[in-house]
Structure formats: C-alpha cells, structure tokens
Design an enzyme around this catalytic site. Structure first.
Site, mmCIF file in Angstrom:
data_model
loop_
_atom_site.group_PDB
_atom_site.id
_atom_site.type_symbol
_atom_site.label_atom_id
_atom_site.label_comp_id
_atom_site.label_asym_id
_atom_site.label_seq_id
_atom_site.Cartn_x
_atom_site.Cartn_y
_atom_site.Cartn_z
ATOM 1 N N ARG A 179 -19.043 40.786 141.540
ATOM 2 C CA ARG A 179 -19.779 42.031 141.722
ATOM 3 C C ARG A 179 -21.499 41.663 142.134
ATOM 4 O O ARG A 179 -22.193 42.642 142.264
ATOM 5 C CB ARG A 179 -19.770 42.649 140.060
ATOM 6 C CG ARG A 179 -18.647 42.794 139.646
ATOM 7 C CD ARG A 179 -18.152 44.352 139.952
ATOM 8 N NE ARG A 179 -18.950 45.170 139.302
ATOM 9 C CZ ARG A 179 -18.773 45.975 138.313
ATOM 10 N NH1 ARG A 179 -17.717 45.494 137.660
ATOM 11 N NH2 ARG A 179 -19.344 46.848 137.537
ATOM 12 N N PRO A 230 -19.026 37.483 130.295
ATOM 13 C CA PRO A 230 -19.187 36.191 129.799
ATOM 14 C C PRO A 230 -20.160 36.454 128.481
ATOM 15 O O PRO A 230 -21.266 36.424 128.664
ATOM 16 C CB PRO A 230 -19.432 35.127 130.646
ATOM 17 C CG PRO A 230 -19.077 35.757 131.983
ATOM 18 C CD PRO A 230 -19.268 37.329 131.895
ATOM 19 N N GLU A 231 -19.676 35.845 127.304
ATOM 20 C CA GLU A 231 -20.667 36.094 126.234
ATOM 21 C C GLU A 231 -20.700 34.474 125.725
ATOM 22 O O GLU A 231 -20.257 33.691 126.496
ATOM 23 C CB GLU A 231 -19.968 36.856 125.123
ATOM 24 C CG GLU A 231 -19.942 38.344 125.423
ATOM 25 C CD GLU A 231 -19.437 39.234 124.307
ATOM 26 O OE1 GLU A 231 -19.638 38.953 123.231
ATOM 27 O OE2 GLU A 231 -18.631 40.277 124.860
ATOM 28 N N HIS A 258 -15.441 35.653 147.683
ATOM 29 C CA HIS A 258 -16.474 35.778 146.530
ATOM 30 C C HIS A 258 -17.176 34.454 146.234
ATOM 31 O O HIS A 258 -18.031 34.296 145.118
ATOM 32 C CB HIS A 258 -15.844 36.171 145.494
ATOM 33 C CG HIS A 258 -15.138 37.650 145.736
ATOM 34 N ND1 HIS A 258 -15.746 38.967 146.208
ATOM 35 C CD2 HIS A 258 -13.557 37.975 145.643
ATOM 36 C CE1 HIS A 258 -14.955 39.753 146.345
ATOM 37 N NE2 HIS A 258 -13.615 39.346 145.990
#
Ligand SMILES: [Zn+2]
Length: 286
Positions: A123, A17-18, A104
């Site tokens: 992750r 994500p930016e 998750h």
C-alpha cells in the site's frame, strides 16, 4: 485445520502491525542482520525514503548494523556511523531477510556477506527516516508517544493516573491512542477489552476500579502472548522470516462479527468507532 481455514477467511480486512508484530520483527532482525555491514542499497520507490536519495545511499553504504530496537510501532536501526534508520511499516510494510524480490519490494539492503533485507510495501504508506543518534531523543519527544505498555515502570498506578486525564474518551479509542499508550492498535484493543469484560464504548470516567485493573492485566497478558505467537497475520503481515504470525487461533473477537462468542455463544458485534471497527461480545462486555 478446517477451523483454521475458516478463521483465516474471516480475516479479509488488513491489520496494521502493532506492538507484537513490530517486536517480533525487531527480535528476528537482531538475530539475522545485527553486526552485518551494508554493501549498498537499492531504492526502487524513492518516496518511501524521507531523506535526499543520494545522501541516503551514501549514508548507508559501508556501515555496520549495530542494533535494532522498537518504540511504539516504529523500528529503529542503529548504524555504526551514528545515524539511525527509523522505519514505520504502517498498513502493509514488511521487512524480510533473504526473501523473494517482488513488485512490492521497494528497498533492498545488500550486505557484504551476500545476505539481503527486503522492504516490501503493497500500500506504500510506510516510510524510512534518517535521524542522527544524538537527535533521537528529540525525535521521539516530538512524536509524543505514551508509555511502553510492557515496561515494568508502566504500572497500574501509572495507567490509572493517565486515565484520569482523559475522562471523557471511550476506552477503546484511548487504548489505540499512541499518545496515551504506545503500540496498541485495533486488534489488541479489541482483545484486551474482551479479556477485561469491558465494552469498547465505555467512557473512562465510568470505569470501576476493578475494570481498570482487568484492562491493565489484559494489556500485560495479551501483548506478550501475541509476541510469543509472532503476532497476528490477516493478510499482509509477515515476520522477518517471511512467515505468518500464529496469534489468529487465539483471537476472541477481532474480525469475528456474527460468529458465536467463545464464552457465551452470543453473536460478536461490530460497530464503527471513529472510522475504525470495534468488535465485542454484547453479553460478556459491559
Ligand atoms: Zn460472550
């Protein structure tokens, strides 16, 4: 729809994500959780929280969410007890309001009105930090982030001045350097440079004045466009409503290796740059 399917398949790699993605989540959380009171929090993966766990749970229990803001790619949740939660989603973090709990889901904030906020992270590179509000300025000074590209005070003149200090750096690496300018990563650096017609490999000292202006215009045009589309979803990014971002159909070069350029039909090239990929059109970008 077939075209969209093809485009989605090309997005096998993940994107972090930016600015546009984090900004999207920020606005949505302001709409959905601002003003809510945290009843309790369930931590299923203690390493996500960079604070003593027992203290963390005590600290958030019973407090109200005052606001959600963003600096660079970080989210700042301001609490009513004069503390802030600083959240970095890193590669695959998600903050989803009232979503489905999965394996998750590592952190769940339960609100007093029955709503909940899930922090998922496949992750597990992301984190939550706790910073007292009066230390927030210090915290960000230490991070050394560059200017926020969408603020009015980030002008062409400021951009030029900063470039002068980094003459030997390749422009793509510089755009992604959080200390040079905050919030831009791989996707939008590629897209901004395509817009500007500038090769990612160019050293900044070789850029002409007009090219610098085009890159600056690209930053000011593409980031807000991506925010309006709620960001780019390749694989793991979902917004706070659990929906994908819609910027993919507007992508010109990122992860389009060997596909024809939309302007000139030349095949898009992918090269390695400092362990990251750069995608560009060798004909349109000089
Ligand atoms: Zn081209």
């Amino acid at each position: 729809m077939i075209l969209f399917g093809e485009k989605l398949r090309n997005f096998g790699l993940n994107n972090m994500p930016e600015l546009p993605e984090v900004e999207t989540i920020k606005s949505q959380l302001n709409r959905r959780i601002k003003g809510k009171r945290i009843k309790n929090v369930k931590v299923r993966l203690p390493k996500l929280v960079k604070y003593p766990l027992k203290k963390f749970k005590d600290l958030v229990r019973g407090v109200k969410i005052i606001s959600i803001s963003r600096r660079a790619k970080l989210l700042i949740i301001k609490l009513s007890n004069d503390y802030c939660l600083i959240i970095h989603l890193k590669l695959s973090g998600q903050l989803i309001f009232n979503g489905q709990i999965s394996k998750h889901t590592h952190l769940i904030y339960y609100f007093t009105d029955k709503g909940r906020l899930l922090h998922n992270d496949l992750r597990q590179f992301g984190f939550v930090k706790v910073v007292p509000q009066d230390e927030l300025a210090d915290f960000f000074t230490k991070q050394g982030f560059g200017p926020e590209p969408l603020l009015k005070k980030f002008t062409l003149e400021v951009f030029k001045q900063r470039l002068l200090k980094r003459k030997k750096t390749k422009i793509k690496l510089l755009l992604m350097d959080q200390k040079f300018i905050a919030g831009i990563g791989n996707i939008y650096a590629d897209e901004i440079l395509f817009f500007a017609g500038v090769s990612p490999l160019r050293k900044t000292e070789m850029l002409k004045s007009l090219e610098i202006k085009k890159i600056f215009e690209g930053i000011k045009k593409i980031l807000p466009e991506a925010i309006r589309k709620h960001g780019t979803s390749s694989r793991d990014y979902f917004d706070a409503y659990g929906k994908r971002g819609n910027y993919v159909p507007l992508i010109k070069v990122y992860q389009r290796e060997n596909k024809p350029c939309f302007s000139c039909k030349t095949k898009i090239k992918r090269i390695k740059m400092a362990n990251r990929s750069a995608h560009f059109c060798p004909k349109c970008q000089k």
